[in-house]
Design a protein around this motif. Structure first.
Motif: not given
Length: 366
Positions: A51, A103-104, A107-108
């Motif tokens: 995170t 994927h994150d 996406k970011d």
């Protein structure tokens, strides 16, 4: 000969890539003299906490990264975008091709990229947050995104309403060649649009070679070309097919026959050797290769021109919906609108759905 890769980097200038995922370690001492404000020196590190947000910019030179994307990954992102657009904003085309990234992360970075191209176009070498533009041709990127969204919408509409004509009569009258030819019909245009979404924009040769589409035969019929298949193992020569007629082009040389003794093993081995020799000869025969490449070029040219024609039809259809009528001075009005509506692109903090965003993309240039 037409390059099948000529549209890959249509939105990118002066961005070189060594094709490697560089993980150079840079210390504070190495970069303290050249660090720019807002950038951190890049160090290869393991993120214990997934995170933990990545810094916007870090490192210098080949180690410079934007949200963790190095130079080759940023260039690859633009390539994929120019081939497949934004799709349904699910980034699936990117995830399968940028395997080093989650994927994150994709996406970011994608959200940041869309935020950047939504800014007013200026001569500044950087975006408003300081990220360098690296020669990105924003206008070309916006146009390609809009084109691929229109293609996707047309394919989706055709799937939901089978049997519906691709274009209305007024658009067909404006571009009469959309009616097709002697062999090329409207259903082949729909196949072509699906192929663009499948293989990517600019992959004309891959589209021609796609055996599932079966459009190569139709193109050859339309252009009155024979179909030449260079030899494969088990075939002594290349086949030339024109309509229902098929003939073999046999290279000069001896033909090995079976021994007739009932033992086919020796004959099969000898035949395999002969096939390989014959295949090599055909590939080395300049006359056959010349004709083969010339027909490849003409098929690719046909597909490319047909896609560009379909783009014109889609753009006219969009203008009709957007303006209520098709404008006579298309280019001037489109350029004006492109400049005005850049701010309508999605940004990092948007709460709009993809469909709302796609409805407000700028008109495309033709």
């Amino acid at each position: 000969m037409v390059s099948v890769e000529d549209d890959d980097l249509a939105g990118l200038e002066d961005v070189s890539s060594d094709g490697e995922d560089l993980e150079a370690e840079v210390t504070d001492a190495d970069t303290s003299a050249v660090n720019l404000p807002g950038r951190k020196p890049y160090r290869k590190r393991i993120r214990v906490d997934n995170t933990e947000p990545l810094p916007l910019m870090e490192g210098e030179g080949k180690s410079f990264r934007v949200l963790g994307f190095n130079q080759s990954q940023r260039a690859a992102f633009v390539q994929i975008l120019m081939r497949f657009g934004v799709g349904d904003f699910d980034w699936k085309e990117f995830a399968s091709r940028l395997k080093q990234k989650s994927h994150d992360e994709i996406k970011d970075y994608g959200t940041l990229f869309l935020t950047h191209i939504a800014e007013d176009i200026t001569d500044s070498p950087t975006f408003s947050d300081g990220v360098p533009k690296e020669g990105l041709r924003i206008q070309d990127v916006l146009v390609r995104i809009a084109v691929l969204l229109l293609v996707s919408k047309k394919v989706k509409d055709a799937s939901e309403k089978p049997g519906t004509r691709l274009f209305t009569d007024d658009i067909m009258m404006r571009y009469p060649t959309l009616k097709g030819g002697k062999f090329w019909k409207e259903e082949h245009d729909l196949l072509l649009l699906r192929a663009v979404l499948k293989h990517g924009y600019g992959r004309w040769q891959a589209i021609v070679d796609d055996k599932d589409l079966r459009i190569q035969e139709v193109i050859c019929q339309e252009l009155n070309l024979p179909i030449i298949n260079l030899p494969i193992p088990g075939q002594a020569g290349s086949q030339v097919q024109n309509g229902a007629n098929t003939t073999n082009i046999e290279p000069t040389g001896t033909q090995t026959q079976g021994n007739g003794s009932g033992n086919d093993v020796g004959g099969d081995v000898a035949q395999g050797v002969a096939d390989a020799v014959n295949q090599a000869r055909v590939y080395q025969d300049p006359s056959i290769l010349y004709h083969f490449r010339d027909m490849q070029r003409r098929q690719v040219e046909y597909v490319k021109k047909r896609v560009l024609l379909l783009e014109k039809g889609l753009n006219a259809e969009y203008q009709k919906e957007f303006y209520g009528e098709m404008k006579t001075n298309e280019v001037a009005s489109e350029q004006q609108e492109n400049g005005k509506r850049v701010a309508d692109m999605p940004n990092a903090r948007t709460t709009e759905t993809p469909s709302q965003v796609s409805e407000r993309l700028p008109p495309i240039e033709v």
